[in-house]
Design an enzyme around this catalytic site. Structure first.
Site, PDB file in Angstrom:
ATOM      1  N   ASP A 180       0.817  -1.221   0.000  1.00 47.16           N
ATOM      2  CA  ASP A 180       0.000   0.000   0.000  1.00 47.16           C
ATOM      3  C   ASP A 180       0.849   1.270   0.000  1.00 47.16           C
ATOM      4  OD1 ASP A 180      -2.434  -1.575   0.307  1.00 47.16           O
ATOM      5  OD2 ASP A 180      -1.842  -1.822   2.399  1.00 47.16           O
ATOM      6  N   GLU A 181       2.059   1.189  -0.550  1.00 48.01           N
ATOM      7  CA  GLU A 181       2.950   2.350  -0.541  1.00 48.01           C
ATOM      8  C   GLU A 181       2.688   3.321  -1.689  1.00 48.01           C
ATOM      9  OE1 GLU A 181       5.337  -1.335   0.744  1.00 48.01           O
ATOM     10  OE2 GLU A 181       4.073  -0.762  -0.953  1.00 48.01           O
ATOM     11  N   LYS A 235       2.477   1.951  -5.181  1.00 50.30           N
ATOM     12  CA  LYS A 235       3.174   1.364  -6.331  1.00 50.30           C
ATOM     13  C   LYS A 235       2.432   1.661  -7.626  1.00 50.30           C
ATOM     14  CE  LYS A 235       3.111  -2.703  -4.407  1.00 50.30           C
ATOM     15  NZ  LYS A 235       2.661  -2.303  -3.061  1.00 50.30           N
ATOM     16  N   LYS A 244       0.757   4.332  -8.490  1.00 47.02           N
ATOM     17  CA  LYS A 244       1.105   5.679  -8.970  1.00 47.02           C
ATOM     18  C   LYS A 244       2.481   5.684  -9.614  1.00 47.02           C
ATOM     19  CE  LYS A 244       2.194  10.313  -7.151  1.00 47.02           C
ATOM     20  NZ  LYS A 244       1.369  11.151  -8.030  1.00 47.02           N
ATOM     21  N   ALA A 302      -3.998  -7.898  -4.047  1.00 47.94           N
ATOM     22  CA  ALA A 302      -3.257  -6.638  -4.090  1.00 47.94           C
ATOM     23  C   ALA A 302      -4.123  -5.591  -4.767  1.00 47.94           C
ATOM     24  CB  ALA A 302      -1.951  -6.812  -4.865  1.00 47.94           C
ATOM     25  N   GLY A 303      -3.969  -4.340  -4.359  1.00 41.54           N
ATOM     26  CA  GLY A 303      -4.752  -3.282  -4.963  1.00 41.54           C
ATOM     27  C   GLY A 303      -3.913  -2.062  -5.238  1.00 41.54           C
ATOM     28  N   HIS A 304      -4.073  -1.491  -6.432  1.00 41.48           N
ATOM     29  CA  HIS A 304      -3.390  -0.248  -6.785  1.00 41.48           C
ATOM     30  C   HIS A 304      -4.443   0.790  -7.162  1.00 41.48           C
ATOM     31  CE1 HIS A 304       0.228  -2.488  -6.683  1.00 41.48           C
ATOM     32  NE2 HIS A 304       0.171  -2.989  -7.897  1.00 41.48           N
ATOM     33  N   ARG A 308       1.955 -29.413  -6.114  1.00 45.15           N
ATOM     34  CA  ARG A 308       1.875 -29.963  -7.472  1.00 45.15           C
ATOM     35  C   ARG A 308       0.503 -30.528  -7.814  1.00 45.15           C
ATOM     36  NH1 ARG A 308       7.231 -33.371  -6.549  1.00 45.15           N
ATOM     37  NH2 ARG A 308       6.176 -33.426  -4.540  1.00 45.15           N
ATOM     38  N   GLN A 317       2.559  -6.889  -3.442  1.00 39.03           N
ATOM     39  CA  GLN A 317       2.537  -6.433  -2.054  1.00 39.03           C
ATOM     40  C   GLN A 317       3.868  -5.774  -1.702  1.00 39.03           C
ATOM     41  OE1 GLN A 317       1.486  -9.675  -2.868  1.00 39.03           O
ATOM     42  NE2 GLN A 317      -0.707  -9.367  -2.617  1.00 39.03           N
ATOM     43  N   THR A 365      -9.373  -4.721   0.066  1.00 38.83           N
ATOM     44  CA  THR A 365     -10.095  -5.225   1.236  1.00 38.83           C
ATOM     45  C   THR A 365     -11.151  -4.268   1.752  1.00 38.83           C
ATOM     46  OG1 THR A 365      -8.507  -4.258   2.793  1.00 38.83           O
ATOM     47  CG2 THR A 365      -8.028  -6.477   1.963  1.00 38.83           C
ATOM     48  N   GLY A 366     -10.958  -2.956   1.536  1.00 40.77           N
ATOM     49  CA  GLY A 366     -11.862  -1.976   2.112  1.00 40.77           C
ATOM     50  C   GLY A 366     -11.631  -1.762   3.598  1.00 40.77           C
ATOM     51  N   LYS A 406       3.328  10.164  -0.804  1.00 38.11           N
ATOM     52  CA  LYS A 406       2.451  10.769   0.210  1.00 38.11           C
ATOM     53  C   LYS A 406       3.166  11.705   1.184  1.00 38.11           C
ATOM     54  CE  LYS A 406      -1.532   7.755   0.105  1.00 38.11           C
ATOM     55  NZ  LYS A 406      -2.584   7.098   0.896  1.00 38.11           N
ATOM     56  N   ASP A 458       2.894  14.791   1.110  1.00 34.24           N
ATOM     57  CA  ASP A 458       1.917  15.844   1.391  1.00 34.24           C
ATOM     58  C   ASP A 458       1.051  15.545   2.610  1.00 34.24           C
ATOM     59  OD1 ASP A 458       1.137  13.813  -0.650  1.00 34.24           O
ATOM     60  OD2 ASP A 458      -0.859  14.669  -0.354  1.00 34.24           O
TER      61      ASP A 458
END
Length: 428
Positions: free
Chosen positions: A13-14, A16, A18, A39-41, A142, A223, A300-301, A330, A332
């Site tokens: 969540d850094e 990536k 962007k 994973a979410g971007h 396997r 991740q 995940t929300g 981030k 800012d």
């Protein structure tokens, strides 16, 4: 400088997405090499916001070919839904390539993931419940199903039946759940075959040829370093290798072809799910970071746990990934604090520790040792160069760079695509 790895240097969540999107216009291929739709971007283009879960961020760059590598686990329903959503918004998805060796997440993987997590109770890992772990377990055992199996009904049927022989015993006898019928699973998977067929390719061959031709290939981790199954805060980790070495195995490219490794660092620290977090805040500062930073998981929300920047973790990420650069995101969000604490070391059993302890027990007991840095109140979202930043913001960036062990080459000062300060080129 043809092959670059871009990965998270904390717990994910850094930002990536962007960073990848920023580079997307300068690269020929963007490759996801591990993970799945856990994973979410979030990528902001103009006034449009895109939430990507499985697809590489490069799919938003018209001249770029997005690739899902062999190390990724693919839920075909999620894949097709995400593609459909982008197509409805006018995004061209026709260039997507998917490795035929990537493993498929099936309905029984998600079922097992959810019931197992519930069964663990207070010992739960905090998984997303999307079947990622069980799919990787089948891969190692396997008994996994690969994308290429969709195109051979006989092989697909044999593999599903073999996998369910054992899993149905667990579902029925341990979890008191109804057995899953292999024929139903096969029918469901075959329904995806023709929709996916046109995207499937020998991506390892394509990527190696591209690098040999001097094209720019960007490998994108899902991740973060501290969630790596080998090098993260085990057992509170993901089931794959988002560290730099995972790019080689997850895309089929040798390590001698990787020329640069860029770590994405948030200007503070967050994580989702259970596990140790030395700088976690439980006060109004933590809530302020969460609110201003919009710290809620894309996939995940769930609200993210928030804390101050941890230089011990950043140094560890530099070491295990061989980082050549950092992209700081981030910055800012920290505007408005009179002083900003930065964790420079840990106290463990009364001793000062400068490096991340290998012992799970020691890390659980680590207490942050902070150094206070002066904050700033000026709006930095319009800054276009490093010199545009307030002096205290510049000093903060320089301090983090010195503590972390690699140069900070770019800084995010807002969520937009154009709200980035590039100090050094991340491509050349």
């Amino acid at each position: 400088m043809p092959a670059l790895v871009l990965l998270g240097a904390q717990w994910g969540d850094e930002g990536k997405g962007k960073a990848t999107d920023l580079l997307g216009g300068s690269v020929d291929y963007v490759v996801r090499y591990q993970g799945g739709n856990n994973a979410g971007h979030t990528v902001v283009v103009g006034d449009q916001k895109y939430a990507l879960h499985l697809l590489p961020s490069g799919i938003l760059s018209p001249g770029c070919t997005p690739v899902i590598g062999n190390g990724v686990v693919v839920d075909p329903a999620v894949l097709l839904s995400e593609l459909s959503g982008l197509q409805a918004r006018g995004v061209d998805t026709s260039k997507l390539l998917i490795s035929g060796n990537a493993h498929l997440i099936t309905s029984y993987h998600t079922t097992l993931d959810k019931v197992t997590e519930r069964f663990l109770g207070k010992r739960k890992i905090g998984t997303t419940g999307r079947g990622i772990g069980p799919t990787y377990a089948d891969k190692i055992n396997r008994v996994g199903i690969r994308v290429q199996d969709l195109f051979d009904e006989s092989i697909l049927t044999q593999k599903v039946e073999a996998a369910l022989d054992f899993k149905n015993q667990i579902l029925a006898k341990l979890y008191n759940r109804r057995a899953i019928q292999p024929a139903q699973v096969v029918e469901e998977l075959l329904g995806y075959a023709e929709q996916i067929r046109g995207y499937v390719a020998d991506t390892t061959l394509i990527l190696n040829d591209a690098i040999d031709e001097g094209k720019v290939v960007l490998f994108e981790g899902g991740q973060g370093t501290l969630l790596d199954v080998d090098h993260g805060t085990y057992p509170f980790v993901t089931s794959s290798n988002p560290t730099a070495g995972g790019a080689c195995t997850g895309a089929g490219v040798g390590p001698t072809k990787i020329s640069r490794v860029i770590g994405i660092l948030k200007a503070y620290t967050t994580r989702v799910g259970a596990g140790p977090f030395p700088t976690e805040l439980f006060d109004e500062d933590g809530e302020k970071l969460r609110t201003i930073g919009g710290e809620r998981g894309v996939t995940t929300g769930r609200d993210r746990r928030c804390g101050w920047f941890d230089a011990v973790i950043a140094r560890y990420a530099t070491r295990v990934n061989g980082l050549t650069d950092f992209f700081l995101t981030k910055l800012d969000v920290l505007t408005g604090w009179e002083q900003i604490p930065v964790c420079v070391a840990y106290e463990i059993d009364g001793k000062r520790v400068e490096e991340l302890p290998y012992s799970q027990t020691d890390f659980h007991h680590a207490k942050p040792i902070y150094e206070m840095l002066p904050g700033w109140t000026e709006d930095i979202s319009k800054a276009k160069s490093f010199s545009d930043l307030p002096k205290n913001a510049q000093a903060y960036v320089k301090a983090l760079e010195e503590m972390s062990g690699a140069p900070i080459s770019a800084i995010g000062v807002g969520p937009g695509r154009d709200e980035t300060i590039e100090i050094r080129s991340l491509i050349s």
